[in-house]
Design a protein around this motif. Sequence first.
Motif, short mmCIF file in Angstrom:
data_model
loop_
_atom_site.label_atom_id
_atom_site.label_comp_id
_atom_site.label_asym_id
_atom_site.label_seq_id
_atom_site.Cartn_x
_atom_site.Cartn_y
_atom_site.Cartn_z
N GLY A 39 0.88 -1.13 0.06
CA GLY A 39 -0.22 0.17 0.09
C GLY A 39 0.83 1.45 0.13
N GLY A 40 2.07 1.32 -0.36
CA GLY A 40 2.97 2.46 -0.32
C GLY A 40 2.46 3.38 -1.22
N HIS A 41 1.70 3.08 -2.20
CA HIS A 41 1.28 4.08 -3.25
C HIS A 41 0.20 4.91 -2.77
CE1 HIS A 41 -1.07 0.44 -3.65
NE2 HIS A 41 -1.77 1.04 -4.49
N LYS A 42 -0.58 4.61 -1.72
CA LYS A 42 -1.55 5.07 -1.10
C LYS A 42 -1.11 6.02 0.12
CE LYS A 42 -4.52 3.16 -3.78
NZ LYS A 42 -5.01 3.93 -5.17
N SER A 43 -0.04 6.11 0.41
CA SER A 43 0.55 6.70 1.58
C SER A 43 0.51 8.27 1.24
CB SER A 43 2.05 6.54 2.09
OG SER A 43 3.09 6.88 0.97
N PRO A 44 0.05 9.15 2.40
CA PRO A 44 -0.01 10.71 2.21
C PRO A 44 1.52 11.14 1.50
CG PRO A 44 -0.75 10.14 4.09
CD PRO A 44 -0.27 8.81 3.68
N ALA A 45 2.65 10.71 1.96
CA ALA A 45 3.92 11.12 1.51
C ALA A 45 3.90 10.77 0.02
CB ALA A 45 4.90 10.22 2.14
N TYR A 46 3.60 9.61 -0.84
CA TYR A 46 3.59 9.29 -2.02
C TYR A 46 2.76 10.10 -2.92
CZ TYR A 46 4.03 7.00 -6.36
OH TYR A 46 3.99 7.09 -7.80
N ARG A 47 1.44 10.45 -2.20
CA ARG A 47 0.25 11.15 -2.87
C ARG A 47 0.85 12.41 -3.08
NH1 ARG A 47 -4.79 9.09 -3.80
NH2 ARG A 47 -5.20 7.22 -2.51
N GLN A 48 1.68 13.00 -2.61
CA GLN A 48 2.50 14.31 -2.75
C GLN A 48 3.37 14.26 -4.06
OE1 GLN A 48 2.21 17.21 -0.69
NE2 GLN A 48 1.01 15.77 0.24
N HIS A 49 3.64 13.29 -4.73
CA HIS A 49 4.27 12.93 -6.07
C HIS A 49 3.28 12.67 -6.97
CE1 HIS A 49 7.96 13.10 -3.48
NE2 HIS A 49 7.78 11.73 -3.30
#
Length: 219
Positions: A39-49
């Motif tokens: 689920g790394g793609h759903k993290s808030p940090a990744y959603r910044q990208h």
Amino acid sequence: MAEVVLYDYWRSSASYRLRIALGLLGIAYRTVPVDLLAGGHKSPAYRQHNPQGLVPALEIDGIMMTQSVAILEYLDETRPGQGLLPNDTLARQRVRALSHVIAMDIHPVCNLGVVRHVMDMATTHGEDPDAVRSEWMAKYIGSGLAGFEAMLAQGPEASQGDFCHGDRPGMADICLIPQLYNAHRWGVDTSGFKRINAIAERCSAIKAFENAHPDHCPR
């Protein structure tokens, strides 16, 4: 020059496309793995990208970019002479059409989120989710590649060149090879796709395609 960074998942066909393209263009980059299964793609940090929560995301020329086919076209427009797309307008249409068969028709219905939903519905209805997934993949990948094979035979360029269009690999080949990897992964019978298989064999001899293969990627 700003560092090029690819936010990547090793089995993502969209990410695989960019790995091939960056290799063909000789663009050095750093990989940041994004674990889709965790689920790394759903993290808030990744959603910044990538606000969609999808891979890939590519930071290049000081800009964060998403959507692999749009990025391929950007690379073609900003790195002239590399030939991801041909110069002729009608030829560009043909290459885009072939690319969209993969990226717009096959890929969206076979990506992780859609297939997980199909498996959940199968479970709800008392069906074997793994069997339903395999049938789903075989149907949509198989029929999509059959259409792609037929399109390769159309147009005045059909009998010319060793790749999808012309004498060197371009955007259509970059889209095709990751999808063919998925076809083999899911046991789709590709033995009847003579043109596709010939193109794949030629691509496999090119370092950029070899290096981009999921078996050679950080996880």
